[in-house]
Design a protein around this motif. Structure first.
Motif, PDB file in Angstrom:
ATOM      1  N   LEU A   1     -12.263   7.412   1.848  1.00 30.84           N
ATOM      2  CA  LEU A   1     -13.255   6.716   2.196  1.00 30.84           C
ATOM      3  C   LEU A   1     -14.422   6.900   1.253  1.00 30.84           C
ATOM      4  O   LEU A   1     -15.068   7.868   1.097  1.00 30.84           O
ATOM      5  N   ALA A   2     -15.042   5.527   0.952  1.00 31.83           N
ATOM      6  CA  ALA A   2     -16.169   5.506   0.208  1.00 31.83           C
ATOM      7  C   ALA A   2     -17.241   4.573   0.894  1.00 31.83           C
ATOM      8  O   ALA A   2     -16.834   3.718   1.556  1.00 31.83           O
ATOM      9  N   VAL A   3     -18.547   4.963   1.044  1.00 31.87           N
ATOM     10  CA  VAL A   3     -19.542   4.159   1.886  1.00 31.87           C
ATOM     11  C   VAL A   3     -20.761   4.328   0.902  1.00 31.87           C
ATOM     12  O   VAL A   3     -20.941   5.188   0.591  1.00 31.87           O
ATOM     13  N   LEU A   4     -21.388   3.234   1.089  1.00 32.40           N
ATOM     14  CA  LEU A   4     -22.804   3.116   0.492  1.00 32.40           C
ATOM     15  C   LEU A   4     -23.864   4.002   1.271  1.00 32.40           C
ATOM     16  O   LEU A   4     -24.530   4.727   0.580  1.00 32.40           O
ATOM     17  N   ILE A   5     -23.767   3.871   2.509  1.00 32.07           N
ATOM     18  CA  ILE A   5     -24.678   4.903   3.327  1.00 32.07           C
ATOM     19  C   ILE A   5     -23.916   5.694   4.430  1.00 32.07           C
ATOM     20  O   ILE A   5     -23.374   4.964   5.181  1.00 32.07           O
ATOM     21  N   ASP A   6     -24.293   6.975   4.256  1.00 33.25           N
ATOM     22  CA  ASP A   6     -23.852   7.973   5.656  1.00 33.25           C
ATOM     23  C   ASP A   6     -25.201   8.166   6.413  1.00 33.25           C
ATOM     24  O   ASP A   6     -26.024   8.849   5.966  1.00 33.25           O
ATOM     25  N   ARG A   7     -25.276   7.664   7.636  1.00 30.73           N
ATOM     26  CA  ARG A   7     -26.490   7.807   8.269  1.00 30.73           C
ATOM     27  C   ARG A   7     -26.260   8.783   9.521  1.00 30.73           C
ATOM     28  O   ARG A   7     -27.084   9.226  10.339  1.00 30.73           O
ATOM     29  N   GLY A   8     -25.003   9.657   9.268  1.00 35.09           N
ATOM     30  CA  GLY A   8     -25.066  10.459  10.516  1.00 35.09           C
ATOM     31  C   GLY A   8     -24.552  10.200  11.719  1.00 35.09           C
ATOM     32  O   GLY A   8     -23.971   8.849  12.106  1.00 35.09           O
ATOM     33  N   HIS A   9     -24.674  11.073  12.749  1.00 34.73           N
ATOM     34  CA  HIS A   9     -24.451  10.535  14.333  1.00 34.73           C
ATOM     35  C   HIS A   9     -22.956  10.214  14.477  1.00 34.73           C
ATOM     36  O   HIS A   9     -22.644   9.507  15.354  1.00 34.73           O
ATOM     37  N   ARG A  10     -22.073  11.217  13.833  1.00 36.35           N
ATOM     38  CA  ARG A  10     -20.472  10.977  14.039  1.00 36.35           C
ATOM     39  C   ARG A  10     -19.994  11.376  15.624  1.00 36.35           C
ATOM     40  O   ARG A  10     -20.479  12.218  16.285  1.00 36.35           O
TER      41      ARG A  10
ATOM     42  N   GLY B   1     -22.863   6.929  -1.173  1.00 36.54           N
ATOM     43  CA  GLY B   1     -23.701   6.526  -2.066  1.00 36.54           C
ATOM     44  C   GLY B   1     -25.321   7.254  -1.814  1.00 36.54           C
ATOM     45  O   GLY B   1     -26.153   7.687  -2.639  1.00 36.54           O
ATOM     46  N   LYS B   2     -25.580   7.164  -0.530  1.00 33.00           N
ATOM     47  CA  LYS B   2     -26.823   7.885  -0.149  1.00 33.00           C
ATOM     48  C   LYS B   2     -26.726   8.408   1.281  1.00 33.00           C
ATOM     49  O   LYS B   2     -26.159   7.605   2.369  1.00 33.00           O
ATOM     50  N   ASN B   3     -27.094   9.352   1.509  1.00 28.98           N
ATOM     51  CA  ASN B   3     -27.021  10.243   2.957  1.00 28.98           C
ATOM     52  C   ASN B   3     -28.537   9.802   3.270  1.00 28.98           C
ATOM     53  O   ASN B   3     -29.634  10.117   2.785  1.00 28.98           O
TER      54      ASN B   3
ATOM     55  N   ILE C   1       0.816  -1.226   0.073  1.00 26.16           N
ATOM     56  CA  ILE C   1       0.172   0.131  -0.085  1.00 26.16           C
ATOM     57  C   ILE C   1       0.667   1.315  -0.053  1.00 26.16           C
ATOM     58  O   ILE C   1       0.201   2.358  -0.263  1.00 26.16           O
ATOM     59  N   SER C   2       2.116   1.253   0.231  1.00 30.48           N
ATOM     60  CA  SER C   2       2.974   2.234   0.259  1.00 30.48           C
ATOM     61  C   SER C   2       3.031   3.067  -1.003  1.00 30.48           C
ATOM     62  O   SER C   2       2.995   2.389  -2.282  1.00 30.48           O
ATOM     63  N   ASP C   3       2.834   4.419  -1.144  1.00 33.84           N
ATOM     64  CA  ASP C   3       2.811   5.186  -2.118  1.00 33.84           C
ATOM     65  C   ASP C   3       1.590   4.917  -3.063  1.00 33.84           C
ATOM     66  O   ASP C   3       1.459   5.382  -4.331  1.00 33.84           O
ATOM     67  N   LYS C   4       0.416   4.257  -2.446  1.00 32.12           N
ATOM     68  CA  LYS C   4      -0.934   3.910  -3.065  1.00 32.12           C
ATOM     69  C   LYS C   4      -1.851   4.979  -2.718  1.00 32.12           C
ATOM     70  O   LYS C   4      -1.737   5.455  -1.653  1.00 32.12           O
ATOM     71  N   LYS C   5      -2.808   5.327  -3.463  1.00 32.53           N
ATOM     72  CA  LYS C   5      -4.205   6.091  -3.081  1.00 32.53           C
ATOM     73  C   LYS C   5      -5.261   4.823  -2.705  1.00 32.53           C
ATOM     74  O   LYS C   5      -5.626   4.371  -3.549  1.00 32.53           O
ATOM     75  N   VAL C   6      -5.109   4.632  -1.442  1.00 34.62           N
ATOM     76  CA  VAL C   6      -5.949   3.636  -0.979  1.00 34.62           C
ATOM     77  C   VAL C   6      -7.644   4.075  -0.684  1.00 34.62           C
ATOM     78  O   VAL C   6      -7.619   5.064   0.150  1.00 34.62           O
ATOM     79  N   VAL C   7      -8.546   3.527  -1.346  1.00 34.81           N
ATOM     80  CA  VAL C   7      -9.786   3.816  -1.049  1.00 34.81           C
ATOM     81  C   VAL C   7     -10.554   2.828  -0.170  1.00 34.81           C
ATOM     82  O   VAL C   7     -10.598   1.805  -0.567  1.00 34.81           O
ATOM     83  N   LEU C   8     -10.510   3.193   1.111  1.00 38.14           N
ATOM     84  CA  LEU C   8     -11.258   2.293   2.052  1.00 38.14           C
ATOM     85  C   LEU C   8     -12.822   2.099   1.829  1.00 38.14           C
ATOM     86  O   LEU C   8     -13.180   3.266   1.380  1.00 38.14           O
ATOM     87  N   VAL C   9     -13.269   1.133   1.836  1.00 37.74           N
ATOM     88  CA  VAL C   9     -14.967   0.820   1.241  1.00 37.74           C
ATOM     89  C   VAL C   9     -15.483   0.257   2.542  1.00 37.74           C
ATOM     90  O   VAL C   9     -15.036  -0.832   2.844  1.00 37.74           O
ATOM     91  N   ASP C  10     -16.459   0.862   3.002  1.00 39.95           N
ATOM     92  CA  ASP C  10     -17.465   0.139   3.808  1.00 39.95           C
ATOM     93  C   ASP C  10     -19.136   0.222   3.593  1.00 39.95           C
ATOM     94  O   ASP C  10     -19.322   1.258   2.802  1.00 39.95           O
ATOM     95  N   ASP C  11     -19.933  -0.291   4.083  1.00 41.73           N
ATOM     96  CA  ASP C  11     -21.353  -0.422   3.792  1.00 41.73           C
ATOM     97  C   ASP C  11     -21.913   0.985   4.530  1.00 41.73           C
ATOM     98  O   ASP C  11     -22.861   1.756   3.937  1.00 41.73           O
ATOM     99  N   VAL C  12     -21.834   1.167   5.851  1.00 40.10           N
ATOM    100  CA  VAL C  12     -22.679   2.137   6.480  1.00 40.10           C
ATOM    101  C   VAL C  12     -21.525   3.096   7.369  1.00 40.10           C
ATOM    102  O   VAL C  12     -20.646   1.974   8.090  1.00 40.10           O
ATOM    103  N   ILE C  13     -21.440   4.388   7.405  1.00 42.72           N
ATOM    104  CA  ILE C  13     -20.839   5.082   8.413  1.00 42.72           C
ATOM    105  C   ILE C  13     -21.755   5.611   9.261  1.00 42.72           C
ATOM    106  O   ILE C  13     -22.750   6.203   8.956  1.00 42.72           O
ATOM    107  N   TYR C  14     -21.332   5.313  10.547  1.00 42.28           N
ATOM    108  CA  TYR C  14     -22.237   5.937  11.730  1.00 42.28           C
ATOM    109  C   TYR C  14     -21.453   6.866  12.531  1.00 42.28           C
ATOM    110  O   TYR C  14     -21.320   7.924  12.329  1.00 42.28           O
TER     111      TYR C  14
END
Length: 178
Positions: A130-139, A149-151, A94-107
């Motif tokens: 960071l890429a997420v399918l759903i952002d549901r807030g409440h950080r 993908g969708k708030n 991963i050194s010198d890479k642009k890493v896109v972390l992927v998860d389903d929901v961020i809470y």
């Protein structure tokens, strides 16, 4: 828990993933040195799907890794005295890479914080997005996704459940009431 609402079907999920894939290509001015890393469990099939869409857009394969964050969680002791640890599989440097972390929901952001710690133990990426399918807030932590993908505004007594064919046998996103 009872199902309160079905907010995405298979078509909506695919449409969101295609859009996020295009956004990743655009923001990074192509996909040279880009790698996707799915956070185990449902982030992994999402990352694989996006890699396939990006391959269709750009005509090149991009690497996909699997990240298990079990031992990096700050609530580990409350989960179980013997947590089940799965394998992290990142078959590229991963050194010198642009890493896109992927998860389903961020809470709360705590899963992402654990993923950042786990990645730091593997290597020093040039950039992490960071890429997420759903952002549901409440950080609870100052973490914000680059691609969403969708708030979905939710209350704290609701649960957002992403169901994917590879894990659950169907593709949809539902809101459950506790």
């Amino acid at each position: 828990m009872e199902e309160k609402a079905r907010i995405m079907d298979e078509t909506a999920i695919n449409r969101a993933l295609v859009r996020i894939s295009h956004e990743i290509v655009e923001k990074n001015k192509g996909v040279e040195d880009v790698a996707l890393v799915g956070i185990r469990r449902r982030g992994v099939p999402l990352a694989r799907r996006m890699a396939s869409y990006i391959s269709g857009i750009e005509g090149i394969e991009i690497p996909v890794g699997v990240l298990d964050i079990t031992l990096y969680r700050d609530d580990l002791s409350s989960l179980s005295s013997q947590p089940v640890v799965h394998k992290t599989e990142i078959p590229f440097n991963i050194s010198d890479k642009k890493v896109v972390l992927v998860d389903d929901v961020i809470y709360t952001g705590r899963t992402v914080r654990a993923a950042l710690d786990a990645l730091a133990d593997i290597g020093r990426a040039r950039m992490i997005q960071l890429a997420v399918l759903i952002d549901r807030g409440h950080r609870e932590l100052p973490i914000r996704p680059d691609y969403v993908g969708k708030n979905v505004p939710t209350s704290s007594d609701e649960v957002v459940k992403v169901k994917l064919e590879e894990v659950d046998g169907e593709n949809c996103v539902v809101i459950l009431k506790r």
